[in-house]
Design a protein around this motif. Structure first.
Motif, PDB file in Angstrom:
ATOM      1  N   ASP A 121      20.339  15.772 -35.226  1.00  0.00           N
ATOM      2  CA  ASP A 121      21.359  16.236 -36.166  1.00  0.00           C
ATOM      3  C   ASP A 121      21.381  15.360 -37.411  1.00  0.00           C
ATOM      4  OD1 ASP A 121      22.353  18.225 -34.277  1.00  0.00           O
ATOM      5  OD2 ASP A 121      23.249  16.539 -33.198  1.00  0.00           O
ATOM      6  N   VAL A 122      21.226  14.057 -37.194  1.00  0.00           N
ATOM      7  CA  VAL A 122      21.189  13.117 -38.312  1.00  0.00           C
ATOM      8  C   VAL A 122      19.969  13.388 -39.195  1.00  0.00           C
ATOM      9  CG1 VAL A 122      21.020  10.678 -38.951  1.00  0.00           C
ATOM     10  CG2 VAL A 122      22.459  11.367 -37.017  1.00  0.00           C
ATOM     11  N   MET A 168      27.113  11.695 -44.487  1.00  0.00           N
ATOM     12  CA  MET A 168      27.049  12.640 -43.378  1.00  0.00           C
ATOM     13  C   MET A 168      28.404  13.019 -42.782  1.00  0.00           C
ATOM     14  SD  MET A 168      24.727  12.714 -39.926  1.00  0.00           S
ATOM     15  CE  MET A 168      24.715  14.252 -38.974  1.00  0.00           C
ATOM     16  N   PRO A 169      29.447  12.175 -42.829  1.00  0.00           N
ATOM     17  CA  PRO A 169      30.734  12.607 -42.282  1.00  0.00           C
ATOM     18  C   PRO A 169      31.266  13.922 -42.848  1.00  0.00           C
ATOM     19  CG  PRO A 169      30.767  10.253 -42.562  1.00  0.00           C
ATOM     20  CD  PRO A 169      29.478  10.740 -43.183  1.00  0.00           C
ATOM     21  N   VAL A 170      30.773  14.355 -44.012  1.00  0.00           N
ATOM     22  CA  VAL A 170      31.269  15.623 -44.552  1.00  0.00           C
ATOM     23  C   VAL A 170      30.914  16.801 -43.652  1.00  0.00           C
ATOM     24  CG1 VAL A 170      31.237  14.783 -46.930  1.00  0.00           C
ATOM     25  CG2 VAL A 170      29.270  16.063 -46.057  1.00  0.00           C
ATOM     26  N   VAL A 171      29.913  16.652 -42.782  1.00  0.00           N
ATOM     27  CA  VAL A 171      29.550  17.740 -41.867  1.00  0.00           C
ATOM     28  C   VAL A 171      29.916  17.429 -40.421  1.00  0.00           C
ATOM     29  CG1 VAL A 171      27.674  18.487 -43.386  1.00  0.00           C
ATOM     30  CG2 VAL A 171      27.164  16.950 -41.475  1.00  0.00           C
ATOM     31  N   VAL A 191      24.281   7.440 -34.816  1.00  0.00           N
ATOM     32  CA  VAL A 191      23.239   8.470 -34.757  1.00  0.00           C
ATOM     33  C   VAL A 191      23.270   9.224 -33.430  1.00  0.00           C
ATOM     34  CG1 VAL A 191      21.770   7.265 -36.388  1.00  0.00           C
ATOM     35  CG2 VAL A 191      21.479   6.844 -33.958  1.00  0.00           C
ATOM     36  N   SER A 192      24.168   8.824 -32.528  1.00  0.00           N
ATOM     37  CA  SER A 192      24.326   9.551 -31.273  1.00  0.00           C
ATOM     38  C   SER A 192      25.719   9.267 -30.731  1.00  0.00           C
ATOM     39  CB  SER A 192      23.269   9.129 -30.238  1.00  0.00           C
ATOM     40  OG  SER A 192      23.420   7.756 -29.909  1.00  0.00           O
ATOM     41  N   ARG A 233      22.921  24.770 -44.823  1.00  0.00           N
ATOM     42  CA  ARG A 233      23.922  25.531 -44.064  1.00  0.00           C
ATOM     43  C   ARG A 233      23.756  25.346 -42.560  1.00  0.00           C
ATOM     44  NH1 ARG A 233      22.903  30.861 -42.491  1.00  0.00           N
ATOM     45  NH2 ARG A 233      24.959  31.467 -43.190  1.00  0.00           N
ATOM     46  N   LEU A 234      22.588  24.882 -42.103  1.00  0.00           N
ATOM     47  CA  LEU A 234      22.388  24.642 -40.680  1.00  0.00           C
ATOM     48  C   LEU A 234      23.203  23.455 -40.178  1.00  0.00           C
ATOM     49  CD1 LEU A 234      18.522  25.211 -40.425  1.00  0.00           C
ATOM     50  CD2 LEU A 234      20.375  26.841 -40.014  1.00  0.00           C
TER      51      LEU A 234
END
Length: 284
Positions: free
Chosen positions: A23-24, A57-60, A95-96, A184-185
């Motif tokens: 995901d990261v 990344m926190p925005v998602v 990251v996990s 968008r994924l």
């Protein structure tokens, strides 16, 4: 039409999310990292033995989805655009593990008939195992079709002042033509960013890049130019979205150093138009 009290108390669902290194990597790639396979400084953001999350990344993470599209919000979702975004990073993004996102509406401003409304919201992202805060996010959504519902005309969040003179640093980062389809994924499925018919209905000639994808590109520029890719130095960034980016355009981030951080803005090189304004960055 917006019902102010209903929207202020809207039950945005709490989101629990299991985070994997894949995901990261997807997030990092979706905001443009890894375009130069020989750039070893970016390798920790694309290669699993060293995997590191971009500070934006926190925005998602813990994202509740496009909840404003629900009919009971009273919002004309087709005309919604992202106005402002702030990120406060309390610790480097893991990251996990499992994270929790808790979102709420914090304020609504009625700009009047034909002038739209401002919806202020925030989200706290925490580590599910420890309860430790990872990030706090504050957003302003511009609901262009929803002014005149009889709400208050303020208070309006003041923008950071724009810097004067020429920037000390510029950083050009290219976006890819298919970048919105990748981005968008991460969970933001607003069709404005992929469906030409929806984009046309919203008044755009073609699908636009997610505002938060632009946010990630600018974060990359700040991390590269001010932090030498060291995420532990990254503290906070705030910005205003001034104009949309079309996938495939080049984003030039312009930076003015300040005590404790920097001011910044960003423009699209091909059209020479400012797309991000009133930016402030602060070191951790």
């Amino acid at each position: 039409m917006i019902n102010e009290q209903h929207l202020l108390n809207y039950p945005i669902p709490e989101i629990r999310q299991v985070l994997r290194w894949q995901d990261v990597a997807l997030y990092n790639l979706s905001v443009g990292l890894g375009q130069d396979p020989m750039d070893k400084a970016q390798l920790p953001y694309t290669y699993e033995p060293q995997m590191t999350a971009l500070p934006s990344m926190p925005v998602v993470l813990g994202y509740p989805g496009f909840w404003l599209k629900a009919p009971d919000t009273g919002v004309d979702w087709v005309k919604v655009v992202h106005g402002e975004q702030s990120l406060i990073l309390h610790r480097p993004v893991p990251v996990s593990g499992e994270i929790i996102g808790r979102s709420s509406v914090t304020g609504i401003v009625d700009r009047g008939p034909g002038k739209g409304a401002l919806i202020y919201s925030d989200r706290v992202v925490v580590d599910a195992a420890t309860g430790e805060k990872i990030a706090t996010l504050e957003s302003t959504t511009f609901a262009r079709g929803d002014g005149g519902f009889g709400g208050k005309s303020g208070p309006v969040k003041p923008p950071h002042p724009e810097p004067a003179g020429a920037p000390e640093i510029t950083c050009d980062l290219a976006t890819r033509p298919e970048q919105a389809a990748y981005y968008r994924l991460n969970g933001d499925f607003n069709p404005l960013h992929i469906d030409p018919d929806v984009a046309t209905k919203a008044g755009f000639p073609r699908p636009i890049l997610h505002g938060l994808c632009t946010f990630g590109v600018v974060c990359h520029a700040l991390l590269r130019e001010l932090c030498a890719y060291d995420v532990t130095r990254f503290g906070r960034m705030d910005l205003r979205f001034s104009s949309p980016v079309f996938p495939g355009e080049t984003i030039r981030t312009e930076i003015w150093r300040e005590e404790g951080g920097a001011a910044f803005r960003a423009r699209v090189v091909e059209r020479d138009i400012v797309v991000v304004s009133n930016g402030r960055f602060r070191f951790a």
